[in-house]
Design a protein around this motif. Structure first.
Motif, PDB file in Angstrom:
ATOM      1  N   LYS A  43       0.820  -1.221   0.000  1.00  0.00           N
ATOM      2  CA  LYS A  43       0.000   0.000   0.000  1.00  0.00           C
ATOM      3  C   LYS A  43       0.847   1.263   0.000  1.00  0.00           C
ATOM      4  O   LYS A  43       0.424   2.315  -0.484  1.00  0.00           O
ATOM      5  CB  LYS A  43      -0.934  -0.009   1.216  1.00  0.00           C
ATOM      6  CG  LYS A  43      -2.004   1.060   1.188  1.00  0.00           C
ATOM      7  CD  LYS A  43      -2.970   0.875   2.349  1.00  0.00           C
ATOM      8  CE  LYS A  43      -4.111   1.891   2.273  1.00  0.00           C
ATOM      9  NZ  LYS A  43      -5.080   1.680   3.381  1.00  0.00           N
ATOM     10  N   ASN A  44       2.064   1.169   0.523  1.00  0.00           N
ATOM     11  CA  ASN A  44       2.937   2.337   0.674  1.00  0.00           C
ATOM     12  C   ASN A  44       3.676   2.637  -0.633  1.00  0.00           C
ATOM     13  O   ASN A  44       4.603   1.917  -1.010  1.00  0.00           O
ATOM     14  CB  ASN A  44       3.943   2.087   1.794  1.00  0.00           C
ATOM     15  CG  ASN A  44       4.834   3.282   2.053  1.00  0.00           C
ATOM     16  OD1 ASN A  44       4.731   4.315   1.390  1.00  0.00           O
ATOM     17  ND2 ASN A  44       5.726   3.154   3.018  1.00  0.00           N
ATOM     18  N   PRO A  45       3.323   3.694  -1.361  1.00  0.00           N
ATOM     19  CA  PRO A  45       3.967   3.980  -2.648  1.00  0.00           C
ATOM     20  C   PRO A  45       5.444   4.348  -2.522  1.00  0.00           C
ATOM     21  O   PRO A  45       6.209   4.203  -3.479  1.00  0.00           O
ATOM     22  CB  PRO A  45       3.150   5.153  -3.204  1.00  0.00           C
ATOM     23  CG  PRO A  45       2.523   5.792  -2.017  1.00  0.00           C
ATOM     24  CD  PRO A  45       2.284   4.690  -1.020  1.00  0.00           C
ATOM     25  N   ARG A  48       8.421   1.975  -3.513  1.00  0.00           N
ATOM     26  CA  ARG A  48       8.891   1.803  -4.891  1.00  0.00           C
ATOM     27  C   ARG A  48      10.307   2.342  -5.069  1.00  0.00           C
ATOM     28  O   ARG A  48      11.045   1.931  -5.972  1.00  0.00           O
ATOM     29  CB  ARG A  48       7.936   2.521  -5.859  1.00  0.00           C
ATOM     30  CG  ARG A  48       8.266   2.278  -7.336  1.00  0.00           C
ATOM     31  CD  ARG A  48       8.056   0.795  -7.647  1.00  0.00           C
ATOM     32  NE  ARG A  48       8.455   0.385  -8.981  1.00  0.00           N
ATOM     33  CZ  ARG A  48       9.652  -0.083  -9.301  1.00  0.00           C
ATOM     34  NH1 ARG A  48      10.621  -0.145  -8.395  1.00  0.00           N
ATOM     35  NH2 ARG A  48       9.921  -0.511 -10.523  1.00  0.00           N
ATOM     36  N   GLY A  62       0.480   1.470  -3.804  1.00  0.00           N
ATOM     37  CA  GLY A  62      -0.611   2.427  -3.708  1.00  0.00           C
ATOM     38  C   GLY A  62      -1.921   1.787  -3.281  1.00  0.00           C
ATOM     39  O   GLY A  62      -1.976   0.614  -2.900  1.00  0.00           O
ATOM     40  N   GLU A  63      -2.985   2.547  -3.331  1.00  0.00           N
ATOM     41  CA  GLU A  63      -4.281   2.136  -2.791  1.00  0.00           C
ATOM     42  C   GLU A  63      -4.825   0.860  -3.424  1.00  0.00           C
ATOM     43  O   GLU A  63      -5.523   0.086  -2.766  1.00  0.00           O
ATOM     44  CB  GLU A  63      -5.295   3.270  -2.969  1.00  0.00           C
ATOM     45  CG  GLU A  63      -5.018   4.488  -2.099  1.00  0.00           C
ATOM     46  CD  GLU A  63      -5.116   4.190  -0.609  1.00  0.00           C
ATOM     47  OE1 GLU A  63      -5.961   3.352  -0.229  1.00  0.00           O
ATOM     48  OE2 GLU A  63      -4.338   4.765   0.163  1.00  0.00           O
ATOM     49  N   TYR A  65      -3.217  -1.796  -4.489  1.00  0.00           N
ATOM     50  CA  TYR A  65      -2.180  -2.834  -4.522  1.00  0.00           C
ATOM     51  C   TYR A  65      -2.741  -4.249  -4.429  1.00  0.00           C
ATOM     52  O   TYR A  65      -2.149  -5.209  -4.945  1.00  0.00           O
ATOM     53  CB  TYR A  65      -1.165  -2.595  -3.399  1.00  0.00           C
ATOM     54  CG  TYR A  65      -1.638  -2.974  -2.010  1.00  0.00           C
ATOM     55  CD1 TYR A  65      -1.147  -4.113  -1.378  1.00  0.00           C
ATOM     56  CD2 TYR A  65      -2.563  -2.187  -1.325  1.00  0.00           C
ATOM     57  CE1 TYR A  65      -1.562  -4.459  -0.107  1.00  0.00           C
ATOM     58  CE2 TYR A  65      -2.992  -2.533  -0.067  1.00  0.00           C
ATOM     59  CZ  TYR A  65      -2.490  -3.663   0.546  1.00  0.00           C
ATOM     60  OH  TYR A  65      -2.921  -4.011   1.811  1.00  0.00           O
TER      61      TYR A  65
END
Length: 448
Positions: A43-45, A48, A62-63, A65
């Protein structure tokens, strides 16, 4: 080792969650299966940007995922991601984890330890004692280290595995030796109800076979109920400080097994309280199950230093003895801390309110004559104070707006030579990232 690699070799793998465990799995897979298709989702961009994966294109951050779960042969799920959220998108998803794979392919090299309270202390103590005898013994799991980082060090590697309910939720295999310490109401924001939480933890022994060993607290009625309901196959070894028929029994003076005194509880040690007697019994039972004489290692208990934030003596300030028990996020843990120290005059309570029933705790505190001052913080503290003042009592009680405010009150009212204890009986999430951050804040302020 080869059987694990072969099992994964022809599969399209999704690493669901890219924290400590996810990154450990990635390093392992890239080392041994460099040509495998590996997807990563979190979830945590910001993850990357991790240099570990800068060349990988198969990343979902992201949201949205969780959409990545649709295209995997096997999902290695990190503990913090809810199982039901994955199954809602892909009901037939094949979900596994590092823990599950370790127990499937290396069960005889693993001792698993779980329980609502005491698992970190028990795991750390067992690892400490086994390290006196074994060369390659590793403390892994919920304690913050991933097993795949050590699995290829040697064929004799042995793992003491601290397991949370989140880690156990996705396992379909159990370790050769498992320890279940206790059940208390916890993590009810994560599970449907208390029963679901207990069933998740019980996976530690659910898949054991006749030659495996299950060590458990005979005094815990909820454990006994699940043993009866699930009819697990493993050999049972119980411990108790109430029932003399248990395999390991503590009468407060010594720990006994098979009618023989195996550990003098009056020996010098830093582990305080009857709850820690049970942790010691569980450890000695595991050592004996490994075929090691308890006499060889029990003497080292005296040199074991307990973990931070667990009945931790932090020092004296203005003549007041300050103790930090920030790990106490439930009422039962606070009660155990008060009983262990015995001379607490001032107690700091409260934090994030999860709806715990605090009436038994308040009734217990009212009866403790040595406790003169109760200082409440947060929404949980507000509710505890309301329950207190609805009872007949003689306790001076205060409401504090912050840890600094609470400690300042404590310094003002506590008698020199007496104990001020932080044992909140509530989680820390209203003002802190975790109980460790709360404990560190208390320690800093107390010794200013």
């Amino acid at each position: 080792m080869q059987s694990l690699i072969q099992y994964l070799s022809d599969k399209k793998i999704l690493l669901l969650g890219f924290g400590v465990e996810g990154q450990s799995s990635y390093r392992f897979l890239r080392k041994y299966l460099p040509k495998n298709s590996i997807n990563i989702a979190d979830k945590n961009p910001k993850l990357r940007e991790n240099p570990l994966i800068h060349k990988d294109d198969n990343c979902f951050f992201g949201e949205n995922y969780l959409e990545a779960v649709k295209n995997a042969d096997i999902i290695l799920k990190s503990p913090g991601i809810k199982m039901q959220e994955v199954l809602a998108i892909h009901p037939k998803a094949k979900i596994s984890s590092q823990s599950d794979l370790m127990f499937r392919f290396f069960p005889s090299h693993c001792i698993g330890i779980t329980g609502t309270k005491g698992k970190s202390t028990t795991s750390t103590l067992l690892h400490y004692l086994l390290s006196q005898r074994m060369k390659d013994v590793f403390l892994v799991g919920n304690i913050g280290k991933a097993a795949f980082d050590f699995v290829d060090i040697s064929e004799e590697a042995f793992f003491v595995y601290e397991l949370s309910s989140h880690q156990l939720q996705s396992v379909r295999h159990s370790p050769h030796i498992s320890i279940l310490l206790n059940f208390f109401e916890e993590h009810l924001d994560y599970y449907k109800d208390y029963e679901a939480y207990k069933k998740a933890k019980f996976a530690i022994c659910r898949y054991q076979q006749e030659n495996d060993i299950f060590i458990y607290d005979k005094d815990d009625a909820a454990i006994a109920k699940l043993i009866s309901e699930e009819q697990t196959l493993s050999r049972k070894i119980s411990f108790s400080n109430k029932d003399k028929s248990a395999a390991f029994f503590s009468d407060g003076n010594s720990i006994q097994s098979a009618g023989k005194k195996i550990y003098d509880l009056h020996s010098e040690k830093k582990l305080l309280g009857r709850h820690n007697e049970k942790n010691i019994m569980a450890v000695l039972a595991a050592i004996q199950a490994l075929g090691i004489e308890t006499d060889e290692l029990s003497a080292a208990i005296s040199t074991f230093t307990p973990l931070e934030h667990r009945l931790e003596y932090i020092g004296e300030e203005n003549g007041i003895l300050f103790y930090n028990d920030s790990i106490a996020t439930i009422a039962e843990a606070c009660i155990a801390a008060v009983e262990a120290l015995g001379k607490v005059e001032t107690l700091l309570l409260g934090g994030f309110d999860r709806g715990i029933n605090y009436l038994p705790l308040i009734k217990f505190l009212i009866k403790r004559k040595e406790i003169k001052h109760l200082i409440f913080m947060g929404e949980a503290g507000n509710r505890m104070q309301e329950i207190l003042n609805a009872q007949k009592h003689d306790k001076a009680n205060f409401s504090a707006v912050s840890m600094k405010d609470a400690v300042e009150i404590a310094k003002r009212v506590t008698t020199k030579g007496k104990i001020c204890l932080l044992s909140p009986a509530a989680s820390s999430y209203d003002k802190y990232k975790n109980f460790e951050e709360r404990g560190k804040d208390y320690k800093k302020i107390a010794l200013q």
